[in-house]
Structures are given as C-alpha cells and as structure tokens.
Design a protein around this motif. Sequence first.
Motif, PDB file in Angstrom:
ATOM      1  N   VAL A 245       0.655  -1.195   0.041  1.00 37.22           N
ATOM      2  CA  VAL A 245       0.115   0.178  -0.023  1.00 37.22           C
ATOM      3  C   VAL A 245       0.683   1.220  -0.106  1.00 37.22           C
ATOM      4  N   VAL A 246       0.509   2.085  -0.811  1.00 36.94           N
ATOM      5  CA  VAL A 246       1.334   3.400  -0.832  1.00 36.94           C
ATOM      6  C   VAL A 246       0.867   4.225   0.325  1.00 36.94           C
ATOM      7  N   PRO A 247       1.677   4.818   1.055  1.00 31.22           N
ATOM      8  CA  PRO A 247       1.320   5.510   2.043  1.00 31.22           C
ATOM      9  C   PRO A 247       0.608   6.773   1.628  1.00 31.22           C
ATOM     10  N   GLU A 248      -0.688   6.976   2.163  1.00 30.27           N
ATOM     11  CA  GLU A 248      -1.423   8.198   1.597  1.00 30.27           C
ATOM     12  C   GLU A 248      -1.577   9.056   2.908  1.00 30.27           C
ATOM     13  N   ARG A 249      -1.956  10.213   2.432  1.00 29.46           N
ATOM     14  CA  ARG A 249      -2.246  11.427   3.544  1.00 29.46           C
ATOM     15  C   ARG A 249      -3.650  11.299   3.726  1.00 29.46           C
ATOM     16  N   GLY A 250      -4.005  12.257   4.937  1.00 32.59           N
ATOM     17  CA  GLY A 250      -5.424  12.322   5.479  1.00 32.59           C
ATOM     18  C   GLY A 250      -5.654  13.762   5.732  1.00 32.59           C
ATOM     19  N   LEU A 251      -6.625  14.054   6.505  1.00 36.49           N
ATOM     20  CA  LEU A 251      -7.021  15.311   6.500  1.00 36.49           C
ATOM     21  C   LEU A 251      -5.961  16.326   7.301  1.00 36.49           C
ATOM     22  N   ASP A 252      -5.094  15.718   7.984  1.00 31.47           N
ATOM     23  CA  ASP A 252      -4.082  16.327   8.827  1.00 31.47           C
ATOM     24  C   ASP A 252      -3.155  16.985   7.890  1.00 31.47           C
TER      25      ASP A 252
ATOM     26  N   PRO B  21     -12.561   7.899  10.923  1.00 28.34           N
ATOM     27  CA  PRO B  21     -11.690   6.719  10.532  1.00 28.34           C
ATOM     28  C   PRO B  21     -10.708   7.146   9.538  1.00 28.34           C
ATOM     29  N   ALA B  22      -9.414   6.408   9.562  1.00 27.27           N
ATOM     30  CA  ALA B  22      -8.335   7.020   8.646  1.00 27.27           C
ATOM     31  C   ALA B  22      -8.827   6.875   7.083  1.00 27.27           C
ATOM     32  N   THR B  23      -9.696   5.651   6.768  1.00 24.19           N
ATOM     33  CA  THR B  23     -10.363   5.667   5.446  1.00 24.19           C
ATOM     34  C   THR B  23     -10.768   6.853   4.891  1.00 24.19           C
ATOM     35  N   VAL B  24     -11.873   7.455   5.659  1.00 24.63           N
ATOM     36  CA  VAL B  24     -12.659   8.581   5.303  1.00 24.63           C
ATOM     37  C   VAL B  24     -11.797   9.682   5.080  1.00 24.63           C
ATOM     38  N   GLY B  25     -10.702   9.817   6.170  1.00 23.89           N
ATOM     39  CA  GLY B  25      -9.723  11.119   5.949  1.00 23.89           C
ATOM     40  C   GLY B  25      -9.194  10.785   4.676  1.00 23.89           C
ATOM     41  N   ARG B  26      -8.316   9.743   4.314  1.00 25.10           N
ATOM     42  CA  ARG B  26      -7.690   9.749   3.284  1.00 25.10           C
ATOM     43  C   ARG B  26      -8.455   9.860   1.901  1.00 25.10           C
ATOM     44  N   THR B  27      -9.741   9.163   1.833  1.00 22.69           N
ATOM     45  CA  THR B  27     -10.801   9.724   0.736  1.00 22.69           C
ATOM     46  C   THR B  27     -10.838  11.087   0.710  1.00 22.69           C
TER      47      THR B  27
END
Length: 383
Positions: free
Chosen positions: A253-260, A288-294
Amino acid sequence: MASSAVALRRVVQRYGPLLLAVTVAAAVWASATGDIGVRSPLPGAVPLVLALLSGWAAGMLRTRRWPLLLAAAVGWLVLAAAAAGVVASYQAGLRLRGRRLAGFLAGAAVVQAGGVLIGLEVGGVRRMTTAASGNVLMLAVCLVGLPLVFGLWVRARRDTLAALRDRAERLEREQEARADRVRAEERTRIAREMHDVVAHRVSLMVVHAGALEVTAVEPATVEAAALIRTTGRQALTDLREVLGVLRQAGPAVVPERGLDALDELIGESRTAGLRVCRRDEGVPSALPATVGRTAYRVVREALTNVRKHAGDAETVVCLRYLPDGLEVLVRNGPSEGGVALPGAGQGLLGLRERVELLGGRLEARSVDGGFLVRALIPLAGVA
C-alpha cells in the motif's frame, strides 16, 4: 439448493447409523420369524438377541467393522438371515483393499459353505433355501456379489471425484501462480517505463528550475523557479514510493495522507497561484483513517482540476462534519480563460469509485459558470 444438500448430508451423518441399526435389526428379526426368510425353530429369545446384536454391530460400523462381520456370519449360520451379510459385503467393497478384500471373500465362501452343510443337516425349508445348488448360486450373487460390486463402484467414484477435485485445486493454484507472475512482470515493466520516462523528465525539470533559480535576476522568477524545483523534488519522492511499491513482489500500500495534511495541500495550491480558502462547518470529530484519506483525495483531485482548467478562479474548500458522515465540497468560481493543462479525464471517475466503495456518493457539475465537486462519505460501515 446447495444449502438443502448440506442440511440433508448433516442429517444423514447424524442419524444414518441409528437408521441402519434399526433396519438391520428389524430385517434379522423378520427373517427369523419367517416374514422375509426361513422361520427359525429356536426359542424366540435367541432370534431377538441376534437381531439386537446385529443392529448394534451395524450401528458401530464407523468405528469398528469386525462386529458386523461376526454378526453377519452368526446370523447366516444360525438364522439364515442375510441383512447383516449384505451390509458387510457392501462395506467390504467400499473399504477393503488387496489382501483384506481377498480375506473377506474367503471368509464369505466358508460361511456360505457352512450354511449349506447346516441346511443339509436341518432339512425342510432351510435345506431347500440354503442348500439347493441353484439357490446357493443365487444367494452368493445377491448377498455377496452385488453388494460387493456396488461398494467397489461407489469407492471408485469417490476416488475419481477426489482426484478430479485435487486436479482442479492444483490447476487453480497454478493459474493463480501464473497470474501473480504476470502481474509481477507487468508491475516491473510499468515501474521501469515510469523510471525511464517520467522520472527522467521530472529530474530534468528540477535541474533546469534550479539553474533558473540561480541565474534569474527578477525576484518573481526566482520564486517561481524555486516553487517548480520544490514541487519537482516532491514529485520525484512520490514517484520513488510508487516505483518501490510496483517493484514489490507482494501486495503493498502506498502511504497516503489524510485530513491532517489538508492545510499543507491548500498551502501548496496557494503557492502555485490559486486563490483558495478553507472553511469547516459543524463540530470536528475523530474520523476513521479511510474517510480522512478519501476526503484528502477528493480535495486534491478537485484542486488539481482547478489548476488545470480555472487557475485564476476563486476556490472554496469546505468540510461539513455531519452526525453520520463527512461532506466535502470544493467549488470554484468562473474563470477568465487561459491555457488549460492536459488531462486524462480519469481522476473524477477514480474518485467516484473510491467514494462509492465506502457507501458514499460523489457529485461533479457546473454551477454558475464555475464547477462544484461534492462528496458525501458516511461513517456507517467504515472500519
């Protein structure tokens, strides 16, 4: 249909031994009383005990076979009852092989010969039934031969099905291995092409931007060259991560950023010349991390489209924290025109699939001369 078959199989496995025991015991008793065989002159307790013992031996078949073989021999010699013998012959064909099967046939021949001698000694109906030459041959075929052949056929069918199942599983494993190998080769080829083409051109862009930053005189040109150089270096870093993932043999998995990292993204867009502002509505809560990344992907793709098609438009990024989800809105006003950058047109399609995988929906449409990207991401069911 499949569930019904499974349920029926479970019922048979659970109650089959009991049903077989009752059937064999009833058949032995009926044979001793003359209903389906030769009536026995022995006291009634003897046939009853033999019937019960034969039923018990049939019920114990899954764990022990010798009680059934003994009950079949005793039942035939004493009562001329064939029920236990039929079951024993079928089980011999189903389970025995080689010398054990030959031993069973020899034992069956000895028991039948003993039955002939007893029939000759007792006389009457017993002699006619078990000692007449024609009846002896017919009994050997019906009570030993046919059940034995049927058991052999069932065993051969099971072995064939097991072999076919093993072959299908082996072929499936080989197919999966070939598919994994093809995917790995394709990922390596893509990584090599990306490195040879994209990374090379981005590296040249960074080098030229660095040279321009050093040689330029005007402050605006120096600032623009520095921005290009910094953005190019970041692109090379991201590209190296993607290439590393593509070269890995297993899934990664490629590291993805979130809302932070959203403020950093907006800051980069402002540095690139966009007039963008952020507005949050509602009570911020842990997502959740998935929501933040999306959500981060939605904003990034929307700002990328703004830079491509409406770089001079005012843009608003709005996050609305709802009780059951997160709403992301990116809206830009009308543009005065300019040179549009090339694009594949697949970004919004990929985003829509990503949002729908989380049970949400994505909307992208023109509004008052501008463009609106709106994503509603629910929290229910998101890990």
